[in-house]
Motif scaffolding. Structure first.
Motif, PDB file in Angstrom:
ATOM      1  N   VAL A  11       0.855  -1.209   0.037  1.00 14.83           N
ATOM      2  CA  VAL A  11       0.314   0.126  -0.122  1.00 14.83           C
ATOM      3  C   VAL A  11       0.841   1.095   0.391  1.00 14.83           C
ATOM      4  CG1 VAL A  11      -1.846  -0.614   1.199  1.00 14.83           C
ATOM      5  CG2 VAL A  11      -0.350  -0.346   2.828  1.00 14.83           C
ATOM      6  N   ALA A  12       0.141   2.237  -0.458  1.00 16.27           N
ATOM      7  CA  ALA A  12       1.338   3.340  -0.427  1.00 16.27           C
ATOM      8  C   ALA A  12       0.721   4.540   0.616  1.00 16.27           C
ATOM      9  CB  ALA A  12       0.574   4.324  -1.678  1.00 16.27           C
ATOM     10  N   VAL A  13       2.333   4.920   1.336  1.00 16.04           N
ATOM     11  CA  VAL A  13       2.701   4.932   2.355  1.00 16.04           C
ATOM     12  C   VAL A  13       1.833   7.300   2.193  1.00 16.04           C
ATOM     13  CG1 VAL A  13       3.645   6.714   3.807  1.00 16.04           C
ATOM     14  CG2 VAL A  13       4.270   4.371   2.895  1.00 16.04           C
ATOM     15  N   LEU A  14       1.117   7.184   3.247  1.00 20.46           N
ATOM     16  CA  LEU A  14       0.325   8.657   2.699  1.00 20.46           C
ATOM     17  C   LEU A  14       0.912   9.731   3.496  1.00 20.46           C
ATOM     18  CD1 LEU A  14      -3.449   7.288   4.306  1.00 20.46           C
ATOM     19  CD2 LEU A  14      -2.606   7.155   1.553  1.00 20.46           C
ATOM     20  N   PHE A  15       2.100  10.261   2.834  1.00 20.42           N
ATOM     21  CA  PHE A  15       2.549  10.917   2.885  1.00 20.42           C
ATOM     22  C   PHE A  15       1.784  12.233   2.478  1.00 20.42           C
ATOM     23  CE2 PHE A  15       5.811   8.855   1.826  1.00 20.42           C
ATOM     24  CZ  PHE A  15       7.090   8.941   3.515  1.00 20.42           C
ATOM     25  N   ALA A  16       1.766  14.067   3.423  1.00 20.92           N
ATOM     26  CA  ALA A  16       0.818  14.988   2.601  1.00 20.92           C
ATOM     27  C   ALA A  16       1.355  15.980   2.607  1.00 20.92           C
ATOM     28  CB  ALA A  16      -0.179  14.847   3.409  1.00 20.92           C
ATOM     29  N   ASP A  17       0.791  17.098   2.408  1.00 23.80           N
ATOM     30  CA  ASP A  17       1.844  18.205   1.910  1.00 23.80           C
ATOM     31  C   ASP A  17       0.747  19.729   2.798  1.00 23.80           C
ATOM     32  OD1 ASP A  17      -0.250  18.577   0.406  1.00 23.80           O
ATOM     33  OD2 ASP A  17       1.275  19.526  -1.322  1.00 23.80           O
ATOM     34  N   ASN A  18      -0.195  19.226   3.415  1.00 27.62           N
ATOM     35  CA  ASN A  18      -0.967  20.193   4.150  1.00 27.62           C
ATOM     36  C   ASN A  18      -0.978  19.910   5.811  1.00 27.62           C
ATOM     37  OD1 ASN A  18      -1.650  17.840   5.598  1.00 27.62           O
ATOM     38  ND2 ASN A  18      -4.237  16.851   5.294  1.00 27.62           N
ATOM     39  N   GLY A  19       0.276  20.010   5.964  1.00 25.38           N
ATOM     40  CA  GLY A  19       0.852  20.278   7.419  1.00 25.38           C
ATOM     41  C   GLY A  19       1.051  19.192   8.282  1.00 25.38           C
ATOM     42  N   THR A  20       0.246  18.277   8.310  1.00 22.22           N
ATOM     43  CA  THR A  20       0.107  17.367   9.393  1.00 22.22           C
ATOM     44  C   THR A  20       1.638  16.601   9.325  1.00 22.22           C
ATOM     45  OG1 THR A  20       0.088  15.897   7.630  1.00 22.22           O
ATOM     46  CG2 THR A  20      -2.423  15.899   8.323  1.00 22.22           C
ATOM     47  N   SER A  21       3.042  16.839   8.457  1.00 21.32           N
ATOM     48  CA  SER A  21       3.740  17.028   9.319  1.00 21.32           C
ATOM     49  C   SER A  21       4.845  18.207   8.521  1.00 21.32           C
ATOM     50  CB  SER A  21       4.683  15.258   8.132  1.00 21.32           C
ATOM     51  OG  SER A  21       6.003  14.865   8.415  1.00 21.32           O
ATOM     52  N   LEU A  22       5.916  18.211   9.843  1.00 22.37           N
ATOM     53  CA  LEU A  22       6.770  19.088   9.356  1.00 22.37           C
ATOM     54  C   LEU A  22       8.092  18.864   8.291  1.00 22.37           C
ATOM     55  CD1 LEU A  22       6.608  21.398  12.006  1.00 22.37           C
ATOM     56  CD2 LEU A  22       5.565  21.772  10.740  1.00 22.37           C
ATOM     57  N   ASN A  23       8.334  17.381   7.716  1.00 17.50           N
ATOM     58  CA  ASN A  23       9.168  17.275   7.840  1.00 17.50           C
ATOM     59  C   ASN A  23       9.509  16.930   5.799  1.00 17.50           C
ATOM     60  OD1 ASN A  23      10.758  16.916  10.175  1.00 17.50           O
ATOM     61  ND2 ASN A  23       9.775  14.887  10.439  1.00 17.50           N
ATOM     62  N   ASN A  24       8.427  17.182   5.590  1.00 18.48           N
ATOM     63  CA  ASN A  24       8.134  16.419   4.095  1.00 18.48           C
ATOM     64  C   ASN A  24       7.835  17.756   3.009  1.00 18.48           C
ATOM     65  OD1 ASN A  24       7.072  14.173   4.431  1.00 18.48           O
ATOM     66  ND2 ASN A  24       5.044  14.339   4.982  1.00 18.48           N
ATOM     67  N   PHE A  25       8.605  18.097   1.994  1.00 17.43           N
ATOM     68  CA  PHE A  25       9.108  19.151   1.622  1.00 17.43           C
ATOM     69  C   PHE A  25       9.461  18.750  -0.435  1.00 17.43           C
ATOM     70  CE2 PHE A  25      13.249  18.590   2.063  1.00 17.43           C
ATOM     71  CZ  PHE A  25      13.579  19.259   1.040  1.00 17.43           C
ATOM     72  N   LEU A  26       8.148  19.296  -0.633  1.00 20.43           N
ATOM     73  CA  LEU A  26       8.586  19.273  -2.356  1.00 20.43           C
ATOM     74  C   LEU A  26       8.719  20.567  -2.518  1.00 20.43           C
ATOM     75  CD1 LEU A  26       4.626  17.059  -2.153  1.00 20.43           C
ATOM     76  CD2 LEU A  26       7.603  16.526  -2.576  1.00 20.43           C
ATOM     77  N   LEU A  27       9.632  20.678  -4.141  1.00 15.04           N
ATOM     78  CA  LEU A  27       9.811  22.047  -5.139  1.00 15.04           C
ATOM     79  C   LEU A  27       9.320  22.096  -6.444  1.00 15.04           C
ATOM     80  CD1 LEU A  27      13.235  22.874  -2.894  1.00 15.04           C
ATOM     81  CD2 LEU A  27      11.078  23.505  -2.228  1.00 15.04           C
ATOM     82  N   GLY A  28       9.225  23.478  -6.637  1.00 14.59           N
ATOM     83  CA  GLY A  28       8.931  23.686  -8.476  1.00 14.59           C
ATOM     84  C   GLY A  28       7.831  23.210  -8.460  1.00 14.59           C
ATOM     85  N   GLY A  29       6.686  23.147  -7.812  1.00  9.93           N
ATOM     86  CA  GLY A  29       5.444  22.724  -7.804  1.00  9.93           C
ATOM     87  C   GLY A  29       4.889  21.619  -8.027  1.00  9.93           C
ATOM     88  N   ILE A  30       5.593  20.767  -7.725  1.00 13.08           N
ATOM     89  CA  ILE A  30       5.132  19.645  -7.049  1.00 13.08           C
ATOM     90  C   ILE A  30       3.948  19.190  -6.193  1.00 13.08           C
ATOM     91  CG2 ILE A  30       5.723  17.086  -6.533  1.00 13.08           C
ATOM     92  CD1 ILE A  30       8.944  17.978  -6.941  1.00 13.08           C
ATOM     93  N   THR A  31       3.050  18.627  -6.802  1.00  9.73           N
ATOM     94  CA  THR A  31       1.530  18.548  -5.659  1.00  9.73           C
ATOM     95  C   THR A  31       2.593  17.283  -5.030  1.00  9.73           C
ATOM     96  OG1 THR A  31       0.529  18.123  -7.551  1.00  9.73           O
ATOM     97  CG2 THR A  31       0.403  19.836  -6.969  1.00  9.73           C
ATOM     98  N   ILE A  32       1.099  17.164  -4.019  1.00 10.97           N
ATOM     99  CA  ILE A  32       0.685  15.585  -3.354  1.00 10.97           C
ATOM    100  C   ILE A  32      -0.990  15.583  -2.787  1.00 10.97           C
ATOM    101  CG2 ILE A  32       1.224  16.615  -1.264  1.00 10.97           C
ATOM    102  CD1 ILE A  32       2.485  13.775  -1.189  1.00 10.97           C
ATOM    103  N   SER A  33      -1.614  13.855  -3.470  1.00 12.14           N
ATOM    104  CA  SER A  33      -2.287  13.495  -3.100  1.00 12.14           C
ATOM    105  C   SER A  33      -2.799  11.956  -2.324  1.00 12.14           C
ATOM    106  CB  SER A  33      -2.916  14.049  -4.065  1.00 12.14           C
ATOM    107  OG  SER A  33      -4.714  14.025  -3.825  1.00 12.14           O
ATOM    108  N   SER A  34      -3.401  12.267  -1.867  1.00 12.61           N
ATOM    109  CA  SER A  34      -3.160  11.228  -0.882  1.00 12.61           C
ATOM    110  C   SER A  34      -2.011   9.686  -1.232  1.00 12.61           C
ATOM    111  CB  SER A  34      -4.301   9.592  -2.093  1.00 12.61           C
ATOM    112  OG  SER A  34      -5.828  10.726  -1.089  1.00 12.61           O
ATOM    113  N   GLY A  35      -1.296  10.363  -1.116  1.00 15.07           N
ATOM    114  CA  GLY A  35       0.444   9.776  -1.176  1.00 15.07           C
ATOM    115  C   GLY A  35       1.051   9.451  -2.576  1.00 15.07           C
ATOM    116  N   VAL A  36      -0.141  10.390  -3.736  1.00 15.08           N
ATOM    117  CA  VAL A  36       0.541  10.142  -4.518  1.00 15.08           C
ATOM    118  C   VAL A  36       1.129  11.596  -4.954  1.00 15.08           C
ATOM    119  CG1 VAL A  36       0.343  10.385  -7.244  1.00 15.08           C
ATOM    120  CG2 VAL A  36      -0.785   8.538  -5.331  1.00 15.08           C
ATOM    121  N   ILE A  37       2.429  11.865  -5.243  1.00 17.42           N
ATOM    122  CA  ILE A  37       3.442  12.303  -5.748  1.00 17.42           C
ATOM    123  C   ILE A  37       3.132  13.189  -7.203  1.00 17.42           C
ATOM    124  CG2 ILE A  37       5.639  14.366  -6.234  1.00 17.42           C
ATOM    125  CD1 ILE A  37       4.800  11.623  -3.371  1.00 17.42           C
ATOM    126  N   THR A  38       2.647  14.230  -8.096  1.00 13.20           N
ATOM    127  CA  THR A  38       2.386  14.444  -9.541  1.00 13.20           C
ATOM    128  C   THR A  38       3.130  15.794  -9.285  1.00 13.20           C
ATOM    129  OG1 THR A  38       0.319  14.287  -9.047  1.00 13.20           O
ATOM    130  CG2 THR A  38       0.885  15.158 -11.380  1.00 13.20           C
TER     131      THR A  38
END
Length: 132
Positions: A11-38
């Motif tokens: 199963v996919a690890v549910l990383f999020a960029d909604n403030g639930t974890s301060l340790n995740n960062f995505l740069l250059g317009g990368i987005t994340i939804s339900s653990g899927v990074i686009t």
């Protein structure tokens, strides 16, 4: 990542960029939804992860940094923790570079070979950015 119960199914690890974890960062317009990074544009992207797994009682565990949900060797990076691991505080650490097209996706999939009740800790990290 949010604390997440896991089992022997991949199963996919549910990383999020909604403030639930301060340790995740995505740069250059990368987005994340339900653990899927686009990714927004074509190019070379660097992705890395540190995942803390707890309560894996038996067997081995795997994590894969997977491009477009593909299963071929060139579209995924493997991280494996074998049978000689601690019960808690196991760390899956890995990174890879993928040549991506605009709107391609990346996700981290995990599973255990034998334990049906373990978890990914909220302190797990993910990052990714366009390198060229």
């Amino acid at each position: 990542a949010s604390s997440q119960s896991m089992n022997t199914n991949e199963v996919a690890v549910l990383f999020a960029d909604n403030g639930t974890s301060l340790n995740n960062f995505l740069l250059g317009g990368i987005t994340i939804s339900s653990g899927v990074i686009t990714v927004p544009v074509s190019g070379l992207y660097y992705f890395s992860t540190i995942i803390r797994a707890n309560s894996i009682g038996s067997g081995y565990a795997t994590a894969k940094i997977r491009r477009n949900s593909m299963t071929s060797g060139k579209a995924q990076g493997y991280i494996i923790i074998g049978n000689n691991r601690s019960t808690d505080y196991d760390n899956f650490t890995g990174s890879t570079v993928f040549n991506m097209d605009a709107n391609d996706t990346v996700r981290i999939d995990m599973k255990s070979s034998a334990d049906s009740s373990w978890n990914v800790d909220i302190r797990s990290e993910f990052n990714g950015f366009l390198i060229g």
